[in-house]
Design a protein around this motif. Structure first.
Motif, PDB file in Angstrom:
ATOM      1  N   VAL A  89       0.845  -1.198   0.000  1.00  0.00           N
ATOM      2  CA  VAL A  89       0.000   0.000   0.000  1.00  0.00           C
ATOM      3  C   VAL A  89       0.874   1.240   0.000  1.00  0.00           C
ATOM      4  O   VAL A  89       1.844   1.336   0.765  1.00  0.00           O
TER       5      VAL A  89
ATOM      6  N   VAL B  37       3.678  -1.256   3.724  1.00  0.00           N
ATOM      7  CA  VAL B  37       3.087   0.075   3.598  1.00  0.00           C
ATOM      8  C   VAL B  37       4.158   1.152   3.608  1.00  0.00           C
ATOM      9  O   VAL B  37       5.165   1.052   4.323  1.00  0.00           O
TER      10      VAL B  37
ATOM     11  N   GLU C  18       0.247   5.852   7.014  1.00  0.00           N
ATOM     12  CA  GLU C  18       1.274   4.805   6.939  1.00  0.00           C
ATOM     13  C   GLU C  18       1.549   4.220   8.322  1.00  0.00           C
ATOM     14  O   GLU C  18       1.588   2.995   8.505  1.00  0.00           O
TER      15      GLU C  18
ATOM     16  N   ARG D  22       0.583   0.399   9.499  1.00  0.00           N
ATOM     17  CA  ARG D  22       1.687  -0.496   9.864  1.00  0.00           C
ATOM     18  C   ARG D  22       1.483  -1.052  11.272  1.00  0.00           C
ATOM     19  O   ARG D  22       1.692  -2.253  11.516  1.00  0.00           O
TER      20      ARG D  22
END
Length: 242
Positions: free
Chosen positions: A107, A135, A122, A126
């Protein structure tokens, strides 16, 4: 009849709900997706807004336009209330933890400066994915450093340390393969480059908190956290091919 059932039962409103469940869209995009006239789509969007399921927010790219967003938390409560109203045994229970099959989905979160919204997303994904999702984040015009309020809120409220992270440029991601590219900024959505592998594009229209005080950042983290909460089952509910 419960309000959620009354609102969702119409075929076009259900189509609009299913499209907005994945991404924020403008009216003209929903018109194209639904294959109906703009007047009809706008009418049913107004009913969904009046019912509290959908909200609209002015675009930061073109203030004459608006992005529509589905309140998934309100939908969840509406579904739960409808089930309980029909029969007590139909009360919803939490879904089991998803299982990732195949390789980890990748992602990329994007915004303009990569100093607040995208690194917040992010960091939260995570943390919550527990290593099951790859990510990262980047920006079209990255700032020199992460916004200190974003760093502080993530550290104090979520135990996430981003003190050593620096904003990244979208150009540094050109050779990487992603399954999902999620924009959190109306401006970057218009300039985000194409990536190999045809990743799924999703848009979250989140206002830039950069000029606000710490409470503004706390609200931004809360909004992004809710969106990440509902994203995770989508990422882990399907097998990702090598």
């Amino acid at each position: 009849m419960p309000d959620f059932v009354r609102l969702a039962a119409h075929p076009l409103r259900w189509r609009l709900l299913t499209e907005l469940a994945v991404s924020d869209y403008r009216v003209r995009e929903l018109v194209e997706l639904a294959g109906q006239s703009q007047n009809l789509v706008s009418y049913h969007l107004r009913l969904l807004r009046d019912g509290g399921l959908v909200t609209a927010r002015r675009s930061s790219y073109d203030a004459r336009d608006s992005y529509y967003h589905l309140d998934l938390e309100r939908c969840a409560h509406g579904l739960a209330a409808a089930g309980a109203a029909l029969h007590p045994a139909l009360r919803l229970t939490p879904a089991p933890a998803p299982v990732v099959r195949g390789r980890r989905p990748a992602v990329l979160f994007t915004c303009t400066g990569n100093s607040a919204r995208s690194p917040i997303a992010e960091a939260l994904l995570r943390q919550r994915a527990g290593g099951h999702v790859e990510v990262t984040s980047a920006g079209s015009h990255p700032r020199p450093r992460l916004h200190p309020h974003a760093v502080r809120v993530l550290r104090d409220d979520h135990g996430i340390d981003l003190a050593n992270q620096r904003p990244r440029h979208l150009g540094t991601m050109a050779d990487r393969r992603f399954d999902y590219v999620i924009s959190l900024c109306d401006k970057v959505r218009e300039v985000c480059p194409d990536f190999g592998g045809r990743p799924r594009r999703i848009h979250w229209s989140v206002p830039d908190p950069a000029d606000g005080e710490q409470p503004v950042f706390a609200r931004t983290v809360a909004e992004i956290g809710t969106r990440v909460h509902h994203l995770l089952p989508l990422l882990t509910s399907q097998e990702v091919q090598p």
